[in-house]
Write a protein that holds these residues in place. Structure first.
Motif, PDB file in Angstrom:
ATOM      1  N   UNK A  31       4.664   8.761   7.801  1.00  0.00           N
ATOM      2  CA  UNK A  31       4.096   9.381   9.007  1.00  0.00           C
ATOM      3  C   UNK A  31       5.257   9.838   9.884  1.00  0.00           C
ATOM      4  N   UNK A  32       5.249  11.106  10.270  1.00  0.00           N
ATOM      5  CA  UNK A  32       6.386  11.674  11.004  1.00  0.00           C
ATOM      6  C   UNK A  32       6.668  10.924  12.300  1.00  0.00           C
ATOM      7  N   UNK A  33       5.609  10.625  13.033  1.00  0.00           N
ATOM      8  CA  UNK A  33       5.784   9.947  14.311  1.00  0.00           C
ATOM      9  C   UNK A  33       4.570   9.088  14.612  1.00  0.00           C
ATOM     10  N   UNK A  54      12.168   8.173  10.833  1.00  0.00           N
ATOM     11  CA  UNK A  54      13.575   7.809  10.700  1.00  0.00           C
ATOM     12  C   UNK A  54      13.998   6.639  11.554  1.00  0.00           C
ATOM     13  N   UNK A  55      13.082   6.152  12.389  1.00  0.00           N
ATOM     14  CA  UNK A  55      13.379   4.992  13.219  1.00  0.00           C
ATOM     15  C   UNK A  55      13.834   5.296  14.629  1.00  0.00           C
ATOM     16  N   UNK A  70       8.258  -0.923  18.001  1.00  0.00           N
ATOM     17  CA  UNK A  70       8.880  -1.327  16.748  1.00  0.00           C
ATOM     18  C   UNK A  70       7.855  -1.181  15.634  1.00  0.00           C
ATOM     19  N   UNK A  71       8.288  -1.445  14.402  1.00  0.00           N
ATOM     20  CA  UNK A  71       7.362  -1.315  13.284  1.00  0.00           C
ATOM     21  C   UNK A  71       7.657  -2.354  12.214  1.00  0.00           C
ATOM     22  N   UNK A  72       6.649  -2.624  11.432  1.00  0.00           N
ATOM     23  CA  UNK A  72       6.765  -3.505  10.279  1.00  0.00           C
ATOM     24  C   UNK A  72       6.154  -2.746   9.117  1.00  0.00           C
ATOM     25  N   UNK A  73       7.014  -2.106   8.325  1.00  0.00           N
ATOM     26  CA  UNK A  73       6.521  -1.203   7.292  1.00  0.00           C
ATOM     27  C   UNK A  73       5.707  -1.936   6.228  1.00  0.00           C
ATOM     28  N   UNK A  74       6.045  -3.186   5.966  1.00  0.00           N
ATOM     29  CA  UNK A  74       5.313  -3.934   4.943  1.00  0.00           C
ATOM     30  C   UNK A  74       3.843  -4.124   5.319  1.00  0.00           C
ATOM     31  N   UNK A  75       3.580  -4.110   6.620  1.00  0.00           N
ATOM     32  CA  UNK A  75       2.202  -4.253   7.115  1.00  0.00           C
ATOM     33  C   UNK A  75       1.628  -2.934   7.613  1.00  0.00           C
ATOM     34  N   UNK A  76       2.407  -1.839   7.481  1.00  0.00           N
ATOM     35  CA  UNK A  76       1.967  -0.528   8.001  1.00  0.00           C
ATOM     36  C   UNK A  76       1.502  -0.642   9.445  1.00  0.00           C
TER      37      UNK A  76
END
Length: 115
Positions: A31-33, A54-55, A70-76
Motif C-alpha cells: 500500500x503506497x500510503x 518505504x517507511x 508506526x506499522x507491524x507488517x506481519x499483522x498488516x
C-alpha cells in the motif's frame, strides 16, 4: 480494494495516552500510503499522520511531537500512538489506504479527551 478496521479509541483524561490500530485486509507494504485522519463534530476531516510503503512518516503540525505512526507488517496493521492528549484531540479517527486498489477508508474510532 483494501478493507480497514480501526480500534483502540475511548475516553481518556488530558495528558493521557491511547494507541489506535488500523488492520488492513492486504499486505500493508504493498500500500503506497497509510494515513490517519480525524474529524470532530462540525469540522472538516483533517490529516493527522502518514506512513509510506518505504517507511517515511509525516505529521500534522498540531500533533507533531505527541503522536507517532508506526506499522507491524506481519499483522498488516498500522498504529497511531497518541501521547499528551488534549481536549482538542477529541474526534473520530479514521484510517485511509492509498494504493493501486484505490483509496479506502475505515469506519473510524471515537477518541474523547475529557476530565
Amino acid at each position: 480494494q483494501v478493507q480497514l478496521v480501526e480500534s483502540g479509541g475511548g475516553l481518556v483524561q488530558p495528558v493521557g495516552s491511547l494507541r489506535l490500530s488500523c488492520a488492513a485486509s492486504r499486505n500493508i507494504l504493498s500500500i503506497n500510503a497509510m494515513k490517519w485522519y480525524r474529524q470532530a463534530p462540525a469540522n472538516e476531516r483533517e490529516f493527522v499522520a502518514v506512513i509510506t510503503s518505504g517507511g517515511t512518516t509525516n505529521y500534522a503540525d498540531s500533533v507533531k511531537g505527541r503522536f507517532i505512526i508506526s506499522r507491524e507488517s506481519a499483522r498488516n496493521t498500522v498504529y497511531l500512538q497518541m501521547n499528551n492528549l488534549k481536549p482538542e484531540d477529541t474526534a473520530v479517527y479514521l484510517c485511509k489506504a492509498e494504493s493501486i486498489w484505490g483509496n479506502n477508508w475505515g469506519q473510524g474510532t471515537q477518541v474523547t479527551v475529557s476530565s
